[in-house]
Motif scaffolding. Structure first.
Motif, PDB file in Angstrom:
ATOM      1  N   TYR A   3     -61.400  44.953 -34.711  1.00  0.00           N
ATOM      2  CA  TYR A   3     -61.826  44.426 -36.018  1.00  0.00           C
ATOM      3  C   TYR A   3     -60.850  43.389 -36.571  1.00  0.00           C
ATOM      4  CZ  TYR A   3     -64.163  48.849 -35.280  1.00  0.00           C
ATOM      5  OH  TYR A   3     -64.854  49.866 -34.707  1.00  0.00           O
ATOM      6  N   LEU A   4     -59.766  43.150 -35.839  1.00  0.00           N
ATOM      7  CA  LEU A   4     -58.696  42.316 -36.401  1.00  0.00           C
ATOM      8  C   LEU A   4     -59.146  40.871 -36.637  1.00  0.00           C
ATOM      9  CD1 LEU A   4     -55.721  42.638 -37.272  1.00  0.00           C
ATOM     10  CD2 LEU A   4     -55.063  41.721 -35.045  1.00  0.00           C
ATOM     11  N   THR A   5     -59.920  40.338 -35.729  1.00  0.00           N
ATOM     12  CA  THR A   5     -60.380  38.952 -35.895  1.00  0.00           C
ATOM     13  C   THR A   5     -61.284  38.814 -37.121  1.00  0.00           C
ATOM     14  OG1 THR A   5     -60.188  38.609 -33.529  1.00  0.00           O
ATOM     15  CG2 THR A   5     -61.505  36.999 -34.730  1.00  0.00           C
ATOM     16  N   ASP A   6     -62.086  39.848 -37.388  1.00  0.00           N
ATOM     17  CA  ASP A   6     -62.918  39.810 -38.600  1.00  0.00           C
ATOM     18  C   ASP A   6     -62.055  39.683 -39.850  1.00  0.00           C
ATOM     19  OD1 ASP A   6     -65.118  40.151 -37.008  1.00  0.00           O
ATOM     20  OD2 ASP A   6     -65.264  42.315 -37.358  1.00  0.00           O
ATOM     21  N   ARG A   7     -60.899  40.316 -39.820  1.00  0.00           N
ATOM     22  CA  ARG A   7     -60.013  40.289 -40.978  1.00  0.00           C
ATOM     23  C   ARG A   7     -59.200  39.002 -41.050  1.00  0.00           C
ATOM     24  NH1 ARG A   7     -57.890  39.743 -45.143  1.00  0.00           N
ATOM     25  NH2 ARG A   7     -56.038  40.802 -45.929  1.00  0.00           N
ATOM     26  N   LEU A   8     -58.667  38.553 -39.920  1.00  0.00           N
ATOM     27  CA  LEU A   8     -57.682  37.460 -39.932  1.00  0.00           C
ATOM     28  C   LEU A   8     -58.246  36.113 -39.503  1.00  0.00           C
ATOM     29  CD1 LEU A   8     -54.575  39.254 -38.338  1.00  0.00           C
ATOM     30  CD2 LEU A   8     -55.188  39.069 -40.762  1.00  0.00           C
ATOM     31  N   GLY A   9     -59.339  36.117 -38.791  1.00  0.00           N
ATOM     32  CA  GLY A   9     -59.879  34.852 -38.263  1.00  0.00           C
ATOM     33  C   GLY A   9     -59.262  34.506 -36.915  1.00  0.00           C
ATOM     34  N   ASP A  10     -59.981  33.686 -36.160  1.00  0.00           N
ATOM     35  CA  ASP A  10     -59.546  33.327 -34.801  1.00  0.00           C
ATOM     36  C   ASP A  10     -58.196  32.624 -34.784  1.00  0.00           C
ATOM     37  OD1 ASP A  10     -61.772  34.276 -33.344  1.00  0.00           O
ATOM     38  OD2 ASP A  10     -62.944  32.521 -33.952  1.00  0.00           O
ATOM     39  N   ASP A  11     -57.993  31.698 -35.732  1.00  0.00           N
ATOM     40  CA  ASP A  11     -56.760  30.904 -35.699  1.00  0.00           C
ATOM     41  C   ASP A  11     -55.532  31.775 -35.907  1.00  0.00           C
ATOM     42  OD1 ASP A  11     -58.132  28.536 -35.270  1.00  0.00           O
ATOM     43  OD2 ASP A  11     -58.270  28.055 -37.405  1.00  0.00           O
ATOM     44  N   GLN A  12     -55.652  32.752 -36.827  1.00  0.00           N
ATOM     45  CA  GLN A  12     -54.491  33.596 -37.094  1.00  0.00           C
ATOM     46  C   GLN A  12     -54.243  34.559 -35.928  1.00  0.00           C
ATOM     47  OE1 GLN A  12     -52.562  36.289 -40.674  1.00  0.00           O
ATOM     48  NE2 GLN A  12     -54.384  35.145 -41.107  1.00  0.00           N
ATOM     49  N   VAL A  13     -55.304  35.070 -35.332  1.00  0.00           N
ATOM     50  CA  VAL A  13     -55.126  35.965 -34.185  1.00  0.00           C
ATOM     51  C   VAL A  13     -54.490  35.200 -33.017  1.00  0.00           C
ATOM     52  CG1 VAL A  13     -56.358  37.336 -32.454  1.00  0.00           C
ATOM     53  CG2 VAL A  13     -56.899  37.611 -34.887  1.00  0.00           C
ATOM     54  N   ALA A  14     -54.896  33.956 -32.834  1.00  0.00           N
ATOM     55  CA  ALA A  14     -54.280  33.134 -31.780  1.00  0.00           C
ATOM     56  C   ALA A  14     -52.789  32.938 -32.059  1.00  0.00           C
ATOM     57  CB  ALA A  14     -54.991  31.781 -31.693  1.00  0.00           C
ATOM     58  N   LEU A  15     -52.454  32.763 -33.338  1.00  0.00           N
ATOM     59  CA  LEU A  15     -51.045  32.608 -33.729  1.00  0.00           C
ATOM     60  C   LEU A  15     -50.258  33.890 -33.460  1.00  0.00           C
ATOM     61  CD1 LEU A  15     -48.773  30.990 -35.105  1.00  0.00           C
ATOM     62  CD2 LEU A  15     -49.716  31.696 -37.319  1.00  0.00           C
ATOM     63  N   LEU A  16     -50.866  35.049 -33.780  1.00  0.00           N
ATOM     64  CA  LEU A  16     -50.189  36.324 -33.485  1.00  0.00           C
ATOM     65  C   LEU A  16     -49.860  36.408 -31.996  1.00  0.00           C
ATOM     66  CD1 LEU A  16     -52.059  39.134 -35.519  1.00  0.00           C
ATOM     67  CD2 LEU A  16     -50.326  37.513 -36.281  1.00  0.00           C
ATOM     68  N   ARG A  17     -50.795  35.951 -31.162  1.00  0.00           N
ATOM     69  CA  ARG A  17     -50.568  36.009 -29.700  1.00  0.00           C
ATOM     70  C   ARG A  17     -49.407  35.109 -29.291  1.00  0.00           C
ATOM     71  NH1 ARG A  17     -56.771  35.873 -28.830  1.00  0.00           N
ATOM     72  NH2 ARG A  17     -57.205  38.110 -28.927  1.00  0.00           N
ATOM     73  N   ARG A  18     -49.309  33.947 -29.935  1.00  0.00           N
ATOM     74  CA  ARG A  18     -48.193  33.052 -29.591  1.00  0.00           C
ATOM     75  C   ARG A  18     -46.863  33.653 -30.051  1.00  0.00           C
ATOM     76  NH1 ARG A  18     -51.919  29.206 -31.587  1.00  0.00           N
ATOM     77  NH2 ARG A  18     -50.610  28.632 -33.372  1.00  0.00           N
ATOM     78  N   ILE A  19     -46.877  34.325 -31.217  1.00  0.00           N
ATOM     79  CA  ILE A  19     -45.647  34.986 -31.695  1.00  0.00           C
ATOM     80  C   ILE A  19     -45.257  36.113 -30.732  1.00  0.00           C
ATOM     81  CG2 ILE A  19     -44.681  36.411 -33.547  1.00  0.00           C
ATOM     82  CD1 ILE A  19     -46.472  34.774 -35.505  1.00  0.00           C
TER      83      ILE A  19
END
Lengths: 460, 460
Positions: free
Chosen positions: B427-443
């Protein structure tokens, strides 16, 4: 206005002709922030009018490898917004809408360029308190406060900006707009980007909107002052106050040199024979304020205070607070170049640290007076110089390197609230170690692969 | 013990034979944490005895591409410590030294495996309060609390774990030992890795030591209870309390189904005709506690409370608090599979959210009762099922997906304090959006280039 270069033309295509400046006056003005000795000339100054325009400028800059330095009021003291590598200074002051003050949810939402004082006043009008109160609050912007994790006089009881940021809208250097956190105190969905951006000094993303927590305004405030023979006595009193379970809203100090400078400047009737002045204040219910001030006063007396005065009214309290507020202008008058630093140590080591500062000042033949936040050990050693004294500036540079080393040795840090910027970057590895600095660089790269955002600062 | 594989032999070379387990019992026990329905078998369970041993295990795992799942007590409710990809479960409970409690600096320093209750008790013995109080505090570790940014009952007035973490020692997946933050409230040297690691759920680094802030313990505490016809009435009362400038330490609620389950379970004498129970408490000086409780009681009455009772003594207060403490065991008794969630919404939307939860429960023919933290909108909808009812579990899964969507729609989040783990990652993408989830992955990649640390969780 005349737009004379390709860069300016491209930027004007995004924000409009009126909001791009490449004139001499602008390029000179935005070469500097409030930090002495640092300056570098940008190629253009851009004032976007919306988050979408910020995103478009950043996409353009990433595509063309042009540095971008985000800037609010430019009131920082760490050269955090000096455009070291040229490029674009992105001035965010047009994003100045105060979007919401909610008594129901105890929060405020504002565009990045709203000044902290505007937000705090609007909250106060609804009986609410925005607790962080950096010295620059009348000019500094909420976005700048978040970007630097601004502190202030109430840090001991209330914490600093990071303790109040609930959510952010921010634009990544590659142009994506993200919203971190939100309107909740409790939210653990994802890494804490809200706090990671807080204090990231414009090197990871451009903050365009902030949601911050408010508190019910305290019913009463009260203020008192105590003089001591030595700062060591004052420091012992501070430690005893905390150990007695009192955490006052304000606990500020001036050293001997500050007291003298302030008294010569403002003639407030301060005791010039004292080695330290401790200013204390609390807020809350009338009974609690009265009790706490009396307890603090007694503890000061038990720890050798020469004199303790509790302000009997608001006007008298303002007069006492004036001593603290005058410290920087009073010292600045002594030499027109004022270097204000903020080495920080555990509060019981404050006297030891000021002693080290005094010895270092003597060794380098410098005038360094120290005032600051005794409650949280956040010291502001302030060096005053003649601006034409290049050799003095060199000595000050060497002295501050020793001051930062001393702070680290005493379990402290190189910056409590002013930030790293360009000014303290040379000392960052001493504080964090090579492995952590390497990690900061990898995090920077995760946000800013092209390295366009505020180069030469944190993460560089 | 017998060490039968190369992996176990290599690990025993680091931590000693006695601290590597590959026996059936251990591999089964560490397949699960406190989260129902999730399990996966590790290849080895390792209990390091020092930070250096943690570093050596991580270097070995990175070199060999072996997953490592750090774990404290395993009391999390988001499958955050289930070893989804096998590998090593790194159990940190041997790092259990309480290193320091300082009244002078108002802080505690502890190795990661110290339980929260041990730390809090040691602080209390010196007249100090460690404010975060997650429900699991008697078993959960301080390292686990930091890794999940644990909340608790006092979140409204005191905030959550992130508000108290001053500094961390942590080991990167590549084996470097870093120390973030320190002993200071004010420290802005570098990105805020202390807060970034707080809530990172063992996916960025292994926390081996924490320094946390303490407060002077409040002199008095007090408790009261109010019954309402409907949760909407209770929610209005909560909003009115906050709007009146009262921020109580505790503000908990039980819905109708919870009240009934608790009363059937514990026979506390609760009113079974009530639609909502509000439990409120405050702490501070005796006068303030008395004033605030009276004000809250009056506001409840003005908002239609059926009955308000203030506890006249500590024993009576404990009895009132028992209703809240019994909620989970009382509901668990109704079906041996209990799915406890923590969707969170702005507090004035609590009644609307519980209404949505009730309708979703009806639609999917499920027993979902809700209790939680009314002050911060942190709801714990709890679904009870027969563990053999696979079809019921499927329906629960669908129902919770709708509950999370409803929380997001109401400006809320998918998890207030339990964490994302494996359970909420979908459900995380629903909350944060694709761009933020992609950023979490880079972090995540900036910390863990080989992707060995807790794979299948945050950042995956």
């Amino acid at each position: 206005m005349a737009v004379g270069t390709d860069l300016a033309r491209d930027l004007a295509g995004i924000v409009g002709d009126d909001h791009v400046r490449i004139d001499e006056g602008a390029l000179t003005a935005y070469s500097r922030d409030a930090t002495p000795l640092f300056h570098a000339r940008p190629q253009a100054v851009v004032l976007p009018g919306s988050t979408e325009e910020v995103a478009a400028v950043l996409r353009y800059a990433t595509a063309h490898g042009i540095p971008v330095v985000p800037r609010g009021a430019g009131s920082n003291l760490c050269a955090g917004t000096v455009p070291l590598s040229g490029g674009i200074v992105l001035v965010l002051t047009r994003l100045d809408k105060l979007l919401e003050i909610s008594s129901e949810e105890l929060l405020a939402r504002a565009q990045t360029g709203v000044t902290t004082a505007t937000l705090a006043s609007a909250a106060a009008a609804k009986g609410l308190l925005y607790a962080p109160d950096p010295g620059s609050h009348t000019v500094s912007t909420i976005g700048g406060n978040v970007a630097t994790c601004a502190g202030g006089l109430r840090g001991l009881k209330y914490g600093v900006t990071r303790n109040y940021v609930l959510g952010l809208e921010a634009v990544l250097p590659t142009g994506e707009i993200i919203r971190t956190g939100g309107r909740l105190w409790k939210d653990v969905a994802g890494y804490d980007l809200t706090r990671l951006l807080t204090g990231s000094e414009g090197t990871l993303a451009v903050i365009t909107e902030a949601t911050v927590a408010l508190l019910p305004a305290p019913a009463e405030t009260g203020t008192g002052v105590a003089y001591f023979d030595t700062l060591a006595d004052a420091s012992r009193a501070v430690t005893a106050v905390i150990a007695a379970g009192v955490v006052p809203a304000t606990l500020e100090f001036l050293d001997r040199k500050c007291i003298q400078a302030v008294e010569e400047f403002a003639g407030l009737g301060l005791r010039k024979d004292a080695g330290a002045l401790l200013l204390f204040g609390d807020d809350g219910s009338a009974d609690n304020v009265e009790d706490n001030l009396a307890r603090i006063g007694n503890i000061c007396q038990a720890n050798g205070a020469l004199e303790v005065t509790l302000a009997e009214n608001v006007a008298r309290a303002e007069a006492l607070l004036a001593a603290r507020r005058c410290s920087l202008p009073a010292l600045s008058r002594l030499g027109s170049l004022t270097i204000l630093e903020d080495a920080t140590v555990p509060r019981h080591r404050m006297a030891a640290m000021v002693d080290r500062i005094d010895r270092i000042a003597d060794q380098y033949d410098l005038r360094i007076a120290t005032f600051g936040h005794a409650g949280d050990g956040n010291l502001h050693p302030t060096c005053v110089l003649d601006p034409d004294d290049d050799e003095g500036a060199d000595r000050a540079h060497l002295a501050f390197a020793e001051i930062f080393a001393a702070a680290i040795e005493l379990d402290g840090t190189i910056t409590g609230e002013h930030g790293v910027g360009a000014a303290k970057l040379p000392y960052l590895t001493d504080r964090l170690g090579d492995d952590q600095v390497a990690l900061l660089r990898r995090i920077k790269k995760a946000f800013d692969p092209a390295g366009i955002l505020n180069p030469g600062k944190l993460g560089s």
